[in-house]
Every structure is written in structure tokens, then in C-alpha cells.
Design a protein around this motif. Structure first.
Motif, mmCIF file in Angstrom:
data_model
loop_
_atom_site.group_PDB
_atom_site.id
_atom_site.type_symbol
_atom_site.label_atom_id
_atom_site.label_comp_id
_atom_site.label_asym_id
_atom_site.label_seq_id
_atom_site.Cartn_x
_atom_site.Cartn_y
_atom_site.Cartn_z
ATOM 1 N N PRO B 80 0.768 -1.133 0.034
ATOM 2 C CA PRO B 80 -0.023 0.015 -0.310
ATOM 3 C C PRO B 80 0.821 1.324 -0.023
ATOM 4 N N PHE B 81 1.979 1.283 0.801
ATOM 5 C CA PHE B 81 2.951 2.345 0.758
ATOM 6 C C PHE B 81 3.440 2.702 -0.537
ATOM 7 N N VAL B 82 4.052 1.469 -1.163
ATOM 8 C CA VAL B 82 4.556 1.693 -2.712
ATOM 9 C C VAL B 82 3.691 2.095 -3.513
ATOM 10 N N GLU B 83 2.378 1.540 -3.453
ATOM 11 C CA GLU B 83 1.362 2.046 -4.543
ATOM 12 C C GLU B 83 1.116 3.392 -4.453
ATOM 13 N N THR B 84 0.760 3.817 -3.239
ATOM 14 C CA THR B 84 0.520 5.172 -2.806
ATOM 15 C C THR B 84 1.333 6.131 -3.216
ATOM 16 N N THR B 85 2.737 5.725 -2.838
ATOM 17 C CA THR B 85 3.738 6.541 -3.453
ATOM 18 C C THR B 85 4.009 6.864 -5.023
ATOM 19 N N THR B 86 3.835 5.602 -5.702
ATOM 20 C CA THR B 86 3.858 5.829 -7.124
ATOM 21 C C THR B 86 2.684 6.711 -7.567
ATOM 22 N N LYS B 87 1.594 6.182 -7.248
ATOM 23 C CA LYS B 87 0.493 6.958 -7.608
ATOM 24 C C LYS B 87 0.489 8.372 -7.466
ATOM 25 N N THR B 88 0.755 8.701 -6.135
ATOM 26 C CA THR B 88 1.015 10.261 -5.816
ATOM 27 C C THR B 88 2.253 10.809 -6.935
ATOM 28 N N LEU B 89 3.323 9.997 -7.051
ATOM 29 C CA LEU B 89 4.309 10.513 -7.724
ATOM 30 C C LEU B 89 3.724 10.856 -9.222
ATOM 31 N N ARG B 90 2.972 9.920 -9.839
ATOM 32 C CA ARG B 90 2.569 10.289 -11.177
ATOM 33 C C ARG B 90 1.730 11.444 -11.178
ATOM 34 N N LYS B 91 0.805 11.375 -10.136
ATOM 35 C CA LYS B 91 -0.092 12.667 -10.273
ATOM 36 C C LYS B 91 0.731 13.891 -9.987
ATOM 37 N N GLN B 92 1.787 13.886 -9.109
ATOM 38 C CA GLN B 92 2.284 15.024 -8.849
ATOM 39 C C GLN B 92 3.137 15.478 -10.081
ATOM 40 N N PHE B 93 3.785 14.180 -10.896
ATOM 41 C CA PHE B 93 4.435 14.549 -11.960
ATOM 42 C C PHE B 93 3.592 15.197 -13.150
ATOM 43 N N MET B 94 2.255 14.899 -13.095
ATOM 44 C CA MET B 94 1.405 15.394 -14.237
ATOM 45 C C MET B 94 1.028 16.948 -13.703
#
Lengths: 578, 578
Positions: B80-94
Motif C-alpha cells: 500500500p505504501f509503494v502503491e500510494t507513493t507511485t500513484k502520488t508521484l505520477r499525479k504530482q508529475f502530471m
């Protein structure tokens, strides 16, 4: 599974190489097997060694053989592994060289067809990637799978030797790990792979869209919309990855679970089998420990196989390449150019309704110069393809000295020189790049050609002169200079007919004027067909034709047209900024 | 070993703490597993009845299952931590992309940015998943196992401890050497891969030169040369794996032999000896796993650096200095540039130098100059895609440091040479700036832009998907779609054109011009081009040369003054027919 066999039914990219390099392949498999054999044997031997030692043999020589073996297996495992990796990589890279050549040849034969069905050059990158995929298919799927099975057979036969019933039990139990689990992986993954590809494609398209259209997004001020648009695929990707991981974890746990059961059964069986006397009992530890090193290769099999759907795609794609090879036409040759003739040529793209070229006739004699104009999509580039013989007319014909162009393809390079929108410079020296026009040209001839296109000053000023690598100097060559290099090539090629396909489209008017002056100056004795999008430099030709909806619209010499045709006159004036 | 930046992600510490606890418990399970298996084996060795091994085997089973269940739970808890982090990273990136705008894309390259958002973040996910678990495993498990071994037999423990630095030492020495070379080789591989794709793309040129057949051997040769070079590198890289493998496997063999001697001399009993032997592979497992995943780790680390580099960039501030008003630009508004300098990225010399001009109300401003004179840079500055590094900009009496103002960006339509068309329906493309526009309004705007006839030929009219991979749209139509956006949003009274017709054929240009001219009324127009006839439609002209405005005024004034404008015109006109 059906898909698996279907893939290989008409395969000529994977299987033939397995057959051709049989011996090396056998060596790879042997070395791979020996690696894990030594790993297991080390534990087996060590178990026996310490058990035997614990019986306090009266002489060290009694355990001398196991001691030597322990060292031998200890060294053998890494050594075999080392050899296996070197051999398998060498093997695969050798095949990849073959692949590259084959792919090149396949693409070469159908360059036209590929360009027609796929607009962008992306398909080429995809094909190049496919080769990497097949490389991995061997390294990550085929080798681990076969080596795993060999190991599996060895273990089962080894145990079956002592007791066939227990051997059978192990055959079934370990069979779950090495056969059932890989099958399950490939089924589950195959389904998910399809989904993943779709989601990935959506995200890829949207991301590319977002990046390329970023300026417009910014201007639109629709920040919320922009972010919201990416949310759905991001969440979908996350969900897919999650289920992917969950499956992997449970599968790996299941493998370990079965493996644990196998170890317990093995110890139990050893307990029943080898406890009649102390000498036999020394083998119990050997059997108890020997299985552990095999869990790693067994577990890897499922992982490797689950990548299969990706590889399957690649294999199908490269195989499909060979299937639609164009028909060969008997070739002939002609002498000096007499006449280029288009006789009532019509052309429709396969599957399309509209006639791109609608009854065009045209005759050109040596030294004549023709300019073709017309809006995009009216058949200018199709006409060039028909003249070059890349496409065949649906009716009517294109002939050189009366010979159909399709029969002159082998002689093509000595008949036509082409200068197109993006002249291609290869990653080699300036000298070699120009010499591509005629491989037998002397250095002096190359330099003379470069001088004719007025690049001699520029080239001699480069750090390594004519020996400068084009790649390094890439940024130094502007669009106009690249065209000039390409023109020098055409001079060396010395073909009687020159096709100019909008060579100045990306140049500014001043560069364009200068380039056109040079082109028509150095090619003054050639037959020229020049497709252009406006009227700059039109004075160089003796015939102008406008194409509209596949047939000629306005035609005449530039001077006549300017004098007699009001439409041409207004276009011309506009082009000159009046 | 572990990237410090990983600890900055929210939620990493609790996740890592739980992981640490579980890893700690797992180490004990590893010990129990080895111990009870050994007990069972030793009981059998002592020729005790099979019944005596039921309890130890059951305990072994429990420990073994617990060990692998812990692996499962660790993944389950970390994910869950990894998933949230990568999801957040993707959204932050956009979000960051949107805030930084097109300049970051221009700097990094479209392909690069897309890859970063897609594969790059996938790699970070793999990295996060691997690194936390592996590092904890490496820093806890071997030492707990070692302490346990030391408790039963300190000499063997000492040997295992002593060999550890040796392994790491060899790993580093050989690994570093191999890595440096492998990285270079990887760069070489990329080049080869690009070379191959380039060759495929250069095929038309090869065909024109008649070299297409012979070049196949060149492809093969290049690939074979690469294979030979790669094998020499791989030999070094694999030697490092070999060293690791060699020391760990041989250590186990040596331990076995040590234990054998100990047993013979009666300094140790079978049970502890067997436990040590069983535990030895688990002592080395974490470091081997770590080395195996080295490449995945390295890739993830590089991807993380690349993504964080984008995320940590400063977004422009002061974007709301210009007051919102509808419409933003009126008849009596003025924009004034005073001594403005603009430079691209890290360039030392400013691209635009000392720009001074002012424009009031609805004027048509032509920007003319040779290629490279700075026309596009000026348009980009006016669109707010580039920020000046010196000078003042004054809009409607408000001083702003740059034109990346929200209010300003809602006031213009930007039409470059190739307007970007989104992968969406024609309607969505037309209504991109005003998605809520009614269908009637969209149709009316399309009609004004001269698209009605074309739309009638489309299968689904306004709902037809266009953009890359869908229906092709010609250059002229793309311009019209962009124009329709201006018609649709009446609050956008400023039009920025950057060479809108340079690549169009002259007839299409004429038709387009007729559609465009009416739009110019009641708009402030900036029109950069080297097509001269547009200058006749302008109220005011900026003549640019080498990043400077060398002359400005009305066309009549400039014509009268002579100088740069007249010189440029005559040079661009070239020679005349007649």
C-alpha cells in the motif's frame, strides 16, 4: 496453450535457430543443469559427509572422497554457472545478429508496404524492440524452463531409482511446481497482459497527448480537467499492478508450500527407507538437505513463463513480416534514356475507393524539367511512387524507353536520383556519406562533387575535414547543408532522371533560393521532376503542372502561364509578397 | 546502499518499522526451520523410530510456513505504501508538467518526458518494492543467524564472519570495474539500437542509392562487432557474480569439511553441525539476492533522480499579477516591452536582446526575419512560455516580470506551424479552450473557419476521432481547427501566429488567408512569418535580425526608410520570371 502452439505453427524466427545452433544450445542446457546439480550435490554430499564423520571413522581416509567432492561441487557450481552465462549470452547475441540482418532484409523488401500501412516510423522501433524481446525469450523463459525440467527429471528418476512409488509421488508433487504453476502463470498473465496493454496504451496516448499539447492546455487554463483526465488510467494501472503482485506472491507462497511438503515427505521417506543400519542412516541428512538448492530454479520457471504473452506478440509480429512478400517481376535493362512516359495511368490504393491518380499522361525527354504543384493529398507523392516503381498503376503504365518501370527495378539506382524532404545522413564520415552515391568514386571525385554543391569551404573548416563523423557534426549541418550533401551524393550517382520531392519545404526563403540555384545549376543536363509547394525558383523549369484531384489542372511554361493565366499570375505575385 | 530520498516519502517510516519487526521474526523462523529439520534428521541418524520425528517435522513445517507467510505479509504490508507513493508521484508529475509548461518538454524532449511518466515511475515502483525489503533483510537476517551459530560453535561463526567482508570486497572491486564498463557498454548498446532503427529509417535513401541489398551485411557486421565487445564486458561483469558465487558456495563446502573434522575429533555433535550446515546458505542468501537485483535497483534509482529533478523545479510565481477581466484585451489597452532580454535554458548569451516596442488596442503586428533571427522566441515570450531575464513588460498599465499570467493566457489563441491536435473527437479539439460551448456554437465556429465541407465528408461529422493514430488531418485543416478555437471563444482577443503557412502549398495558403483575414479584425495579432505577402496586411512590422529588433514601423514607413526591411524583402523575393 492453444495460442502457444499456434504461435509456433508457422514460426520461422524462433524454432529454426534452436535447430541450427543445436550443439551450442545443448551445451547451454548442460551447463545450466550442472550448475544446479552441483548446488544440490554440494548439500547432499555435505549432509553425508558430516553424518559419516559423526560415526567417528577410524581413519580420515574414510571421509576423504566426500571431502574432495565437497570442494569439487563447491567450485563446480559457480564455475558452471559462469560458463553457462557466458555461453548462453554469446549464443543469444549471435542469433540477434542474424535477426537484425533478417529483419533488415524483411523490411527492405517491403519498405513501401510498411510505410503505407503505418504512418509513422514507430513501427520500426517496435520491430527493433521485438528482437530484444526474442533475445529475452531465450534467456529468461526457454533456458530456465528447460533446465528446470531437466533438473526435475533428474530428481524424480534419482528417487525413483530407490523406490518407484515414492518417485511417482515426487513426480506429481514437484510436477505441480514445474508444470502446473507455469501453466497457471501464463494463463492468468495472458488474460491480464491483454488488459494491461490496453490500459497502458490509453495512458501512453493520453500522456503523449498531454505532453505534446501542453502549450494548449496551459493556454486553456483547464488545470483540473488536465489532472482529472490522467486519474483514471493511473488508477487502472495501479489496480493492474496490484493484482499482478498479489498473484505473484500467492503463487510463490504456493510453490514454497508444496516444496516444504516435498521436503517433509522426503525426510519421512528417508526415515523409513534408510534406517536399517548406521551406514544407511548416513544418507538421511544427504536426502534431507539436497532438495533446498533446487527451489530457486523451480520458482524462476513460473516467473519466466509469465513473460510469455509479451514475447508471443513479438514473435507473431516478426513472423507476419515474412508473410506478405511482394511478387517478383522478371527484370531487364535499358541503355541511355530516351523517353519517360506515363500512359493513361490510374491508381487506387488497395482497399480504398477513391482514385488517387485519375488518367494521367505525360512524356519527358532527356534534359526536360518539370515542376509539379498541388494541395497535399492530391496525388503528388503517389505519382512519384508510380514513376519510381514503388507502386504499380491499376491501369495504364509507366515506361522508360518503352520498358515498364517494374521491370527495371534492379537498374533503378542508375536511372533515378532522389532528393527528398529529409535527406538521410548515415553515422559515418562526410567522405563516406557522399561516396554512398557511387562506391567506386575516388576521393578527388567526392571532393569535386562537394565543391560543386559549394560545401567545400565548410567541410575543410571542420576539425577533421572530410573525415569528420556526421553524427558529431550533426548539429553543425543545417537543413540546407544536409540537402547539399545529399545533392553531392546524387552528383556522384550520375543518374539521368532526378526526382526532387519538396527538398526545400523546411527551409527559409533565402536558403531556399540559394539551394534551388545550386540544384538546377549542377543538374542542368538532367531530366528533373520537381514536386514543390510554392512558386519560389519556378523560373528554373520549362514546364509547370498543377495536379488537382488526381489529374492535371493548369499547365505550361512559367512564362506562358504568367502571361496568360490570371490564377497563376495571382499565385505568383502572392508568392513574391505582392 | 539505500537512497536517502526514499525516507522522505510520506508513510515510509511506519512501513519500514513494521517490515523490520517482521524481518526480525522471520530470521528466527529461519533458525527454527533449520533446527527442527536437523533434529528430525539426527533422530533418524540415531536409528530412532520414525515416530520420534513427527514432532520435529511438524515444528519444521510450522517454521517453514511461518517464514514464507512472513514474506507474503511483508509484501502485503509494504505494497500500500509503494502503491500510494507511485500513484502520488505520477499525479504530482502530471501537475508539475502543467505548472512548468512546454519549456520543460522542449528541454527534456517529448519522448523522454513520456517515458519518465510511464516506465520511469514503474521502475521507481519496482525499486521501492525491492530496496526496503532487501536492505532490511541484509542488515538483520545474516547477523541473527550468525549470532545463533556463534552460540553453538564460535569457530565456524568466526569463519563465516571473516569471509563476509572478503565477499563484499571482491564484489565491490570487480563490481565497480565491471559496472563502469557495463554502463559504457549500455550506452553503446543504446547507440547500436538507435543505429539499427536509423538504418531501417534510412532504407528509402539506401534504396535510392541502390545500396539496399549490400547494406544487409553491414547490419550484420555492426551487430557482430557489438557482440564481441559485449562479450568482453560481460566476461568482467559475470566474473563479479562468479566471485560472489564462488566464495559463498566454497564457504559452505569448507564449513562442511570443518564440521566433518570436528565431528571426527569429537569436538562437536551431529545436531549442531547439521544446524550450522543448514543455516549457512541462509546466511549468504540476503547478500546474493541483493547482488542479483543490482540492476533493477540501479535503474530505479536513476528513474527516481530523473523524476525528482522535475518535481523539485521551481514553478513560476507571480502568475496572478494581471487582473482578470472579460475580455482581457480591449481597444484601448496597451502592451509595452522595455529592454527585454530572453535566453533559452543555460545559454550564456541571451537569444533576444534589448527588445523595445509597444502596441495599443487591436493592431496587426507582423514579425519578419531570416530563420534563427528570433521570431519564434519572441512569440514564445509573448505567450508566456519563456520568461525574460531582464527588462520590463507592462500590460494594461500593470508591470509583470513575465507573461505566464493566468489572465493573459486566457486572452489569446496560439497558432504554430503545426497546431497540435489531441487524440479526441473533432468537436473536443475545436472546443478545447471552451469545452462547455454548445454544439451550435461549435458548428458555427467550424463554419467560419471554413471546415463545413470537410466535416461533411467525415463519417461521424464533429464526433469523428482525429489526432495521431486516428484520422489524418492535413496541415491546412489543422490551421483551420486552431482558427475555429479563436472564433469559438470571443474573450480571446489576441492571436499569436508562428509561421502558420510556411509548409502549406500555395493554393491552400491562399484559401486559408481568405479565411484568416476576417478574424484579424477586432483582434490584436502577432504574426511571425517569412512569407512576405502577409506583411501587406499588417499595421505594424518588427524586423528581426540575430535576436534584435533592427527596424520597426508601418509597412509604408519601412518601405520608405529602406534599410533592413527592404533588403530582407528583396533577398527573399529572389529572381523573377519573365
Amino acid at each position: 496453450m492453444k495460442g502457444f502452439f499456434a504461435t509456433f505453427k508457422h514460426d520461422h524466427w524462433v524454432m529454426p535457430y534452436l535447430r541450427r545452433y543445436k550443439k551450442l544450445l545443448a551445451l547451454v542446457l548442460f551447463l545450466g543443469f550442472m550448475t544446479f546439480f552441483c548446488g544440490g550435490a554440494l548439500m547432499f554430499n555435505s549432509g553425508y559427509l558430516i553424518s559419516r564423520a559423526a560415526t567417528h571413522p577410524y581413519n580420515i581416509l574414510m571421509i576423504y572422497v566426500p571431502i574432495v567432492l565437497a570442494r569439487a561441487f563447491g567450485i563446480g557450481r559457480p564455475a558452471f554457472r559462469y560458463a553457462e552465462r557466458l555461453t548462453s549470452h554469446n549464443w543469444v547475441l549471435r542469433i540477434v545478429s542474424d535477426f537484425r540482418k533478417r529483419l533488415y532484409e524483411a523490411v527492405e523488401k517491403q519498405a513501401v508496404a510498411i510505410r503505407q500501412t503505418h504512418q509513422t516510423g514507430d513501427v520500426l522501433s517496435i520491430l527493433a524492440e521485438d528482437i530484444d524481446h526474442i533475445e529475452n525469450l531465450y534467456l529468461r523463459t526457454v533456458f530456465p524452463l528447460v533446465i528446470g525440467w531437466l533438473l526435475y527429471l533428474f530428481v524424480v528418476i534419482g528417487i525413483g531409482y530407490f523406490n518407484w512409488a515414492f518417485g511417482l509421488l515426487m513426480l506429481i508433487l514437484l510436477g505441480v511446481i514445474v508444470i502446473l504453476m507455469p501453466l497457471l502463470s501464463v494463463t492468468v498473465n495472458g488474460r491480464r497482459e491483454f488488459q494491461a496493454r490496453q490500459v497502458q496504451r490509453t495512458f501512453y496516448t493520453q500522456l503523449t497527448d498531454a505532453v505534446l499539447g501542453l502549450g494548449d492546455w496551459l493556454i486553456s487554463g483547464r488545470r483540473q480537467d488536465f489532472l482529472a483526465q490522467q486519474d483514471a488510467p493511473i488508477d487502472q494501472i495501479a489496480a493492474l499492478r496490484r493484482s499482478d503482485h498479489h498473484f505473484q506472491w500467492w503463487r510463490n507462497f504456493a510453490i514454497q508450500f508444496i516444496f516444504g511438503a516435498a521436503v517433509i515427505l522426503l525426510v519421512w521417506w528417508a526415515g523409513v527407507m534408510f534406517t536399517h543400519n548406521q551406514a544407511e542412516a548416513n544418507w538421511v541428512a544427504a536426502f534431507g538437505l539436497a532438495l533446498f538448492p533446487t527451489v530457486e530454479p523451480f520458482a524462476d520457471m513460473s516467473q519466466g513463463v509469465s513473460e510469455w504473452p509479451v514475447y508471443q506478440n513479438s514473435i507473431q509480429r516478426v513472423n507476419a513480416l515474412d508473410e506478405n512478400e511482394p511478387k517478383q517481376v522478371a527484370q531487364t535493362t535499358i541503355g541511355a534514356l530516351d523517353e519517360l512516359k506515363l500512359d493513361h495511368v490510374k491508381f487506387t490504393y488497395p482497399g480504398a475507393q477513391r482514385e488517387v491518380i485519375d488518367d494521367l499522361s505525360l512524356t519527358l525527354h532527356p534534359g526536360e524539367k518539370l515542376a509539379l504543384l498541388g494541395p497535399s493529398g492530391t496525388g503528388k507523392s503517389t505519382l512519384l511512387k508510380l514513376i519510381l516503381g514503388d507502386e504499380t498503376p491499376t491501369s495504364g503504365q509507366v515506361t522508360l524507353n518503352g520498358e515498364p518501370i517494374a521491370r527495371l527495378q534492379d537498374q533503378r539506382a542508375s536511372l533515378f536520383g532522389v532528393l527528398d524532404q529529409q535527406p538521410y545522413l548515415f553515422n559515418t564520415t562526410v567522405m563516406n556519406n557522399v561516396r554512398l552515391g557511387n562506391l567506386n568514386a575516388t576521393d578527388e571525385a567526392v571532393m569535386a562533387a562537394v565543391k560543386a554543391v559549394e560545401l567545400d569551404d565548410l567541410i575543410t573548416r571542420l576539425p577533421a575535414g572530410y573525415q569528420t563523423q556526421v553524427q558529431e557534426a550533426g548539429s553543425r549541418f543545417s537543413g540546407g547543408e544536409r540537402q547539399r550533401l545529399s545533392l553531392a551524393r546524387i552528383l556522384l550517382q550520375d543518374a539521368p532522371i532526378i526526382i526532387l520531392d519538396e527538398p526545400t519545404v523546411s527551409l527559409d526563403p533565402i536558403t531556399e533560393q540559394h539551394l534551388l540555384d545550386t540544384v538546377f545549376d549542377v543538374l542542368h543536363d538532367k531530366t528533373i521532376i520537381w514536386v514543390t509547394h510554392h512558386l519560389a525558383g519556378i523560373k528554373h523549369v520549362d514546364q509547370v503542372r498543377f495536379i488537382e484531384d488526381g489529374h492535371f489542372d493548369m499547365q505550361g511554361t512559367p512564362t506562358e502561364l504568367y502571361r496568360d493565366n490570371p490564377r497563376f499570375q495571382s499565385l505568383y505575385n502572392l508568392d513574391r509578397g505582392r | 546502499m539505500i537512497d536517502k530520498r526514499v525516507f522522505k516519502f510520506p508513510g515510509v517510516k511506519p512501513a519500514a518499522a513494521i517490515m523490520a519487526v517482521l524481518t526480525f521474526i522471520q530470521a528466527f523462523m529461519i533458525i527454527f526451520q533449520a533446527k527442527y529439520l536437523s533434529v528430525a534428521i539426527v533422530n533418524l541418524w540415531q536409528l530412532k523410530s520414525v515416530r520420534t520425528i513427527v514432532v520435529p517435522l511438524a515444528l519444521f513445517a510450522v517454521a517453514f510456513l511461518a517464514r514464507h507467510l512472513l514474506t507474503l505479509s511483508k509484501n502485503w504490508l509494504l505494497y500500500p505504501f509503494v502503491e500510494t507513493t507511485t500513484k502520488t508521484l505520477r499525479k504530482q508529475f502530471m501537475a508539475k508538467l502543467f505548472d512548468l509548461g512546454p519549456s520543460v518538454v522542449a528541454q527534456k524532449g517529448t519522448g523522454n518526458v513520456v517515458t519518465m511518466g510511464l516506465e520511469g515511475i514503474d521502475k521507481i515502483q519496482t525499486y521501492l518494492m525491492l530496496i526496503i525489503g532487501k536492505v532490511l533483510d541484509l542488515s538483520l537476517t545474516p547477523w541473527i543467524v550468525l549470532i545463533y551459530i556463534a552460540l553453538i560453535q564460535w569457530k565456524e561463526a568466526l569463519f563465516l564472519l571473516a569471509i563476509y567482508p572478503l565477499i563484499i570486497f571482491f564484489m565491490i572491486i570487480l563490481g565497480l570495474a565491471a559496472q563502469a564498463k557495463a554502463d559504457r557498454q549500455y550506452a553503446g548498446y543504446q547507440r547500436l539500437s538507435n543505429h539499427f532503427v536509423d538504418t531501417l529509417r534510412g532504407l528509402p535513401t539506401l534504396k535510392q542509392l541502390g545500396l539496399n541489398k549490400t547494406y544487409a551485411n553491414n547490419v550484420y557486421q555492426v551487430s557482430e562487432d557489438y557482440r564481441k565487445k559485449t562479450m568482453s564486458t560481460l566476461t568482467i561483469a559475470m566474473t563479479s557474480t562468479f566471485a560472489l558465487d564462488f566464495f559463498t558456495t566454497l564457504s559452505i563446502a569448507i564449513i562442511a569439511v570443518f564440521l566433518g573434522f570436528g565431528l571426527m575429533n569429537n569436538t562437536i555433535q551431529l545436531l549442531p553441525a547439521l544446524i550450522i550446515l543448514t543455516l549457512a546458505p541462509d546466511y549468504f542468501a540476503p547478500i546474493r539476492n541483493f547482488a542479483n537485483d543490482y540492476h533493477a535497483t540501479l535503474n530505479g534509482k536513476n528513474a527516481l533522480t530523473a523524476v525528482l529533478d522535475i518535481l523539485q523545479r521551481q514553478t513560476p510565481t507571480d502568475r496572478d499579477l494581471l487582473e482578470t477581466r472579460d475580455p482581457v484585451w480591449r481597444d484601448d489597452d496597451e502592451i509595452r516591452l522595455n529592454h527585454v532580454n530572453v535566453s533559452y535554458g543555460d545559454a550564456k548569451k541571451p537569444t533576444l536582446k534589448d527588445l523595445n516596442f509597444s502596441v495599443r488596442g487591436f493592431q496587426k503586428v507582423g514579425i519578419i526575419g531570416a530563420s534563427g533571427s528570433g521570431k519564434s522566441t519572441l512569440i514564445n515570450t509573448l505567450g508566456g512560455f519563456l520568461s525574460p531575464d531582464a527588462g520590463q513588460i507592462n500590460v494594461r498599465g500593470t508591470a509583470v516580470p513575465h507573461l505566464d499570467q493566468r489572465a493573459w493566457q486566457r486572452s489569446f489563441v496560439y497558432i504554430p506551424q503545426a497546431p497540435y491536435l489531441f487524440h479526441a473527437t473533432l468537436r473536443d479539439n475545436l472546443a478545447f479552450y471552451s469545452p462547455t460551448a454548445s454544439d451550435a456554437a461549435v458548428a458555427a465556429a467550424a463554419a467560419k473557419a471554413g471546415l463545413t465541407d470537410w466535416i461533411a465528408t467525415l463519417p461521424d461529422g464533429l464526433q469523428t476521432p482525429i489526432g495521431e493514430g486516428a484520422r489524418g488531418v492535413s496541415g491546412g485543416q489543422a490551421q483551420r481547427i486552431a482558427l475555429a478555437r479563436a472564433f469559438l471563444d470571443d474573450s480571446r482577443r489576441i492571436l499569436l501566429f508562428d509561421e502558420p503557412t510556411a509548409h502549406l502549398d500555395i493554393e491552400t495558403e491562399v484559401e486559408l488567408k481568405q479565411t484568416m483575414l476576417p478574424v484579424f479584425d477586432h483582434h490584436l495579432v502577432f504574426f511571425a512569418t517569412h512569407r512576405l505577402h502577409w506583411m501587406n496586411e499588417m499595421d505594424y512590422i518588427l524586423v528581426m535580425d540575430h535576436g534584435e529588433i533592427v527596424q520597426q514601423g508601418t509597412p509604408a514607413e519601412l518601405q520608405q526608410q529602406g534599410g533592413a526591411y527592404v533588403r530582407l524583402r528583396s533577398e527573399m523575393e529572389g529572381a523573377t520570371v519573365k
